[in-house]
Design an enzyme around this catalytic site. Structure first.
Site, mmCIF file in Angstrom:
data_model
loop_
_atom_site.group_PDB
_atom_site.id
_atom_site.type_symbol
_atom_site.label_atom_id
_atom_site.label_comp_id
_atom_site.label_asym_id
_atom_site.label_seq_id
_atom_site.Cartn_x
_atom_site.Cartn_y
_atom_site.Cartn_z
ATOM 1 N N GLU A 140 -11.226 4.603 -1.302
ATOM 2 C CA GLU A 140 -11.632 4.986 0.052
ATOM 3 C C GLU A 140 -12.420 6.295 0.074
ATOM 4 O OE1 GLU A 140 -8.543 4.104 -0.818
ATOM 5 O OE2 GLU A 140 -7.056 5.572 -0.239
ATOM 6 N N LYS A 158 2.957 3.270 -5.962
ATOM 7 C CA LYS A 158 2.467 2.265 -6.912
ATOM 8 C C LYS A 158 3.596 1.726 -7.791
ATOM 9 C CE LYS A 158 -0.712 3.346 -4.507
ATOM 10 N NZ LYS A 158 -0.752 2.540 -3.280
ATOM 11 N N ASP A 188 0.832 -1.211 0.000
ATOM 12 C CA ASP A 188 0.000 0.000 0.000
ATOM 13 C C ASP A 188 0.864 1.258 0.000
ATOM 14 O OD1 ASP A 188 -2.528 1.423 2.242
ATOM 15 O OD2 ASP A 188 -2.312 1.506 0.056
ATOM 16 N N ASN A 197 -5.128 -0.457 -4.237
ATOM 17 C CA ASN A 197 -5.053 0.524 -5.330
ATOM 18 C C ASN A 197 -4.633 -0.027 -6.684
ATOM 19 O OD1 ASN A 197 -3.538 2.176 -2.709
ATOM 20 N ND2 ASN A 197 -5.530 2.852 -3.478
HETATM 21 O O1 LIG Z 1 -5.130 4.294 -1.241
HETATM 22 C C1 LIG Z 1 -4.407 5.251 -1.889
HETATM 23 C C2 LIG Z 1 -5.020 6.209 -2.681
HETATM 24 C C3 LIG Z 1 -4.248 7.182 -3.338
HETATM 25 C C4 LIG Z 1 -4.939 8.206 -4.175
HETATM 26 C C5 LIG Z 1 -4.548 9.538 -4.124
HETATM 27 C C6 LIG Z 1 -5.207 10.485 -4.883
HETATM 28 C C7 LIG Z 1 -6.271 10.094 -5.715
HETATM 29 F F1 LIG Z 1 -6.923 11.022 -6.430
HETATM 30 C C8 LIG Z 1 -6.661 8.766 -5.778
HETATM 31 C C9 LIG Z 1 -5.987 7.819 -4.999
HETATM 32 C C10 LIG Z 1 -2.865 7.201 -3.183
HETATM 33 C C11 LIG Z 1 -2.231 6.239 -2.380
HETATM 34 N N1 LIG Z 1 -0.873 6.247 -2.213
HETATM 35 C C12 LIG Z 1 -0.305 5.316 -1.430
HETATM 36 C C13 LIG Z 1 -1.074 4.337 -0.806
HETATM 37 N N2 LIG Z 1 -2.412 4.295 -0.958
HETATM 38 C C14 LIG Z 1 -3.007 5.242 -1.732
HETATM 39 MG MG LIG Z 2 -3.882 2.662 -0.537
#
Ligand SMILES: Oc1cc(-c2ccc(F)cc2)cc2nccnc12
Ligand SMILES: [Mg+2]
Length: 214
Positions: free
Chosen positions: A199, A144, A141, A170
């Site tokens: 989320e 990416k 997590d 993600n």
């Molecule tokens: O769950 C997540 C969501 C997003 C993320 C940010 C901005 C958006 F617009 C959409 C999704 C980034 C993340 N980086 C590291 C770990 N988890 C993440």
């Molecule tokens: Mg995440």
């Protein structure tokens, strides 16, 4: 007052949460993110899938890559059997500081250990640093673009065993196409996709569960 989002999240928890109650910590952080300020925790919808995989796997050792504020460390830690351990790696010291306080607030500081540093630097040190041979479960997590190189590094360092469960957040949003292609095409993994939502939104996202076959 809280200058950063993680500090504001921690202050909200300290003001509105119940110390020592991990379930309440999860719900309180979800309420903050749903009503006050979005934050990149795995969240309630995907969190229910994480809960199911943790309960099915019943891991004695868990490695999390990317701690942020400690929400998923608490979410998983609250379901572990006594004596089980969750190690979580966070490269941002400010995030790690907040996470340690969130984890302690939840009463999980004995089961959950936060290590500060980059995954590239920490993963090769884990066997030496911890009395752990292999992990039963990995939760990816973090950045990416790090999912695939870090998975290969875990393989090379002998930290996976036949049956180790890799659960990746993600994989749709922001998306991890190279990681997905790898775990879905490699004979070393058996993968399954769990569609869900990003989320605290209704945007499509999903988790990928990949069992290492050795
Ligand atoms: O769950 C997540 C969501 C997003 C993320 C940010 C901005 C958006 F617009 C959409 C999704 C980034 C993340 N980086 C590291 C770990 N988890 C993440
Ligand atoms: Mg995440």
């Amino acid at each position: 007052t809280g200058r950063t989002r993680p500090e504001r999240l921690l202050q909200y928890l300290q003001k509105n949460g119940t110390r020592g109650d991990a379930n309440n910590v999860v719900d309180t952080i979800d309420r903050f993110c749903g009503t006050v300020e979005w934050a990149m925790n795995v969240g309630g919808e995907k969190g229910k899938i994480v809960d199911k995989v943790v309960l099915e796997t019943n891991p004695g050792t868990v490695l999390e890559l990317g701690t942020y504020c400690g929400y998923s460390a608490v979410r998983m830690g609250r379901l572990l059997a006594p004596g089980s351990r969750l190690i979580t790696l966070e490269m941002n010291p400010a995030y790690a500081k907040v996470a340690k306080e969130v984890i302690a607030f939840a009463g999980l500081d004995k089961q959950v250990e936060v290590l500060v540093g980059s995954t590239t630097e920490l993963i090769p040190q884990l066997k030496k640093k911890l009395d752990i041979d292999t992990f039963d479960m990995i939760f990816l997590d973090h950045w990416k673009q790090s999912y695939l190189p870090d998975t290969k590094l875990l393989e090379e360092c002998g930290l996976l065993r036949k049956g180790t469960v890799l659960l990746a957040d993600n994989v749709i949003c922001p998306g991890t196409p190279d990681y997905l292609q790898y775990v879905r095409s490699s004979p070393k993994y058996l993968s399954q996709h769990f569609p869900s939502v990003l989320e605290y939104t209704n945007a499509p996202d999903g988790l990928e569960k990949s069992v290492y076959l050795g």
